[in-house]
Structures are given as structure tokens and as C-alpha cells.
Write a protein that holds these residues in place. Structure first.
Motif, PDB file in Angstrom:
ATOM      1  N   PHE A 240       0.836  -1.204   0.000  1.00  0.00           N
ATOM      2  CA  PHE A 240       0.000   0.000   0.000  1.00  0.00           C
ATOM      3  C   PHE A 240       0.870   1.254   0.000  1.00  0.00           C
ATOM      4  N   GLU A 241       1.916   1.233   0.801  1.00  0.00           N
ATOM      5  CA  GLU A 241       2.859   2.350   0.870  1.00  0.00           C
ATOM      6  C   GLU A 241       3.469   2.617  -0.514  1.00  0.00           C
ATOM      7  N   GLU A 242       3.868   1.558  -1.202  1.00  0.00           N
ATOM      8  CA  GLU A 242       4.474   1.698  -2.525  1.00  0.00           C
ATOM      9  C   GLU A 242       3.461   2.213  -3.544  1.00  0.00           C
ATOM     10  N   LYS A 243       2.233   1.713  -3.498  1.00  0.00           N
ATOM     11  CA  LYS A 243       1.197   2.206  -4.413  1.00  0.00           C
ATOM     12  C   LYS A 243       0.965   3.696  -4.217  1.00  0.00           C
ATOM     13  N   CYS A 244       0.945   4.141  -2.970  1.00  0.00           N
ATOM     14  CA  CYS A 244       0.753   5.575  -2.695  1.00  0.00           C
ATOM     15  C   CYS A 244       1.929   6.388  -3.228  1.00  0.00           C
ATOM     16  N   ARG A 245       3.136   5.856  -3.053  1.00  0.00           N
ATOM     17  CA  ARG A 245       4.331   6.551  -3.527  1.00  0.00           C
ATOM     18  C   ARG A 245       4.311   6.679  -5.052  1.00  0.00           C
TER      19      ARG A 245
ATOM     20  N   ALA B 169       3.081  10.228  -7.124  1.00  0.00           N
ATOM     21  CA  ALA B 169       4.371  10.851  -7.457  1.00  0.00           C
ATOM     22  C   ALA B 169       4.217  12.274  -7.995  1.00  0.00           C
ATOM     23  N   ALA B 170       3.239  12.503  -8.848  1.00  0.00           N
ATOM     24  CA  ALA B 170       3.053  13.843  -9.422  1.00  0.00           C
ATOM     25  C   ALA B 170       2.667  14.846  -8.334  1.00  0.00           C
TER      26      ALA B 170
ATOM     27  N   LEU C  17       4.011  19.260  -4.597  1.00  0.00           N
ATOM     28  CA  LEU C  17       4.181  19.798  -3.246  1.00  0.00           C
ATOM     29  C   LEU C  17       5.642  20.135  -2.979  1.00  0.00           C
ATOM     30  N   GLY C  18       6.539  19.258  -3.403  1.00  0.00           N
ATOM     31  CA  GLY C  18       7.973  19.494  -3.218  1.00  0.00           C
ATOM     32  C   GLY C  18       8.439  20.763  -3.900  1.00  0.00           C
ATOM     33  N   ALA C  19       7.875  21.051  -5.050  1.00  0.00           N
ATOM     34  CA  ALA C  19       8.252  22.265  -5.788  1.00  0.00           C
ATOM     35  C   ALA C  19       7.817  23.533  -5.048  1.00  0.00           C
TER      36      ALA C  19
END
Length: 116
Positions: free
Chosen positions: A92-97, A101-102, A107-109
Motif C-alpha cells: 500500500f505504501e508503494e502504491k501511494c508513492r 508521485a506527481a 508539493l515538493g516544488a
């Protein structure tokens, strides 16, 4: 610069599964011991045992089995339910990541640059 991290906590009423419990399960599987897993995470033996007891009582079947010490020493490992719970959490963690991603990049930007 620190990489972006994703930490997920899932609440099911009073029960919770999150990154700390997932790591504890992984370390128990690797170390074969609740106390060694706790030490590797910098937590007390009592705290590690309390988390295991919390997880074991929250799920329909225990996630961790343990045997007492003695002349041959004790040990611990994951049950089939424990392995399944850990796999499901990490998947589940990987699917969310991946699927987020976009949004994570957007948010990171918007984050201010590190001023150090």
C-alpha cells in the motif's frame, strides 16, 4: 538535501499500523528476536514488547510468535498473518508513492529551499 519521505499511518478504530510497527516486524523477522529488533531501532525491550502485544491483540490472529529463553535461548518471528500484514502495508505504501508521485513532486516544488 534530504530526500522526500512518505510515512503512512492507517487507523482501524483503536488499532493502528504505521512505519514504526512495520519496521519492528521487519526487524523481528531479520533478527529472530523482539529484544534485538527493539535495540536495532533504539527502543527499550519493554517498548518493543508493548508494541508486539498491541499488534497481536489488534489483529484477528497474532502477528508475532515468541518462545521463552532458557538453555537454548528464546526467539521470535512473524506468523503467516504477520507476514501478510507487513506485505500489505508495504505494498500500500508503494502504491501511494507511485500513484501520488506527481502530487508529491508538485508539493515538493512549493517547499522553500534549504537556507543552510
Amino acid at each position: 538535501m534530504e530526500l522526500t519521505r512518505l510515512k503512512m499511518r492507517l487507523y482501524f478504530g483503536e488499532a493502528m499500523m504505521g512505519p514504526g510497527k512495520a519496521e519492528l516486524l521487519e526487524r523481528i523477522a531479520a533478527e529472530g528476536s523482539i529484544s534485538a529488533a527493539g535495540r536495532a531501532m533504539g527502543m527499550s525491550y519493554k517498548r518493543a514488547w508493548n508494541l508486539v502485544e498491541e499488534m497481536n491483540s489488534a489483529f484477528r490472529a497474532p502477528l508475532v510468535h515468541s518462545t521463552r529463553g532458557g538453555s537454548r535461548g528464546g526467539g521470535a518471528g512473524l506468523t503467516e498473518t504477520g507476514e501478510a500484514a507487513l506485505r500489505a502495508y508495504r505494498a500500500f505504501e508503494e502504491k501511494c508513492r507511485v500513484s501520488g508521485a506527481a502530487e508529491i513532486a508538485a508539493l515538493g516544488a512549493l517547499i522553500a529551499p534549504d537556507k543552510s
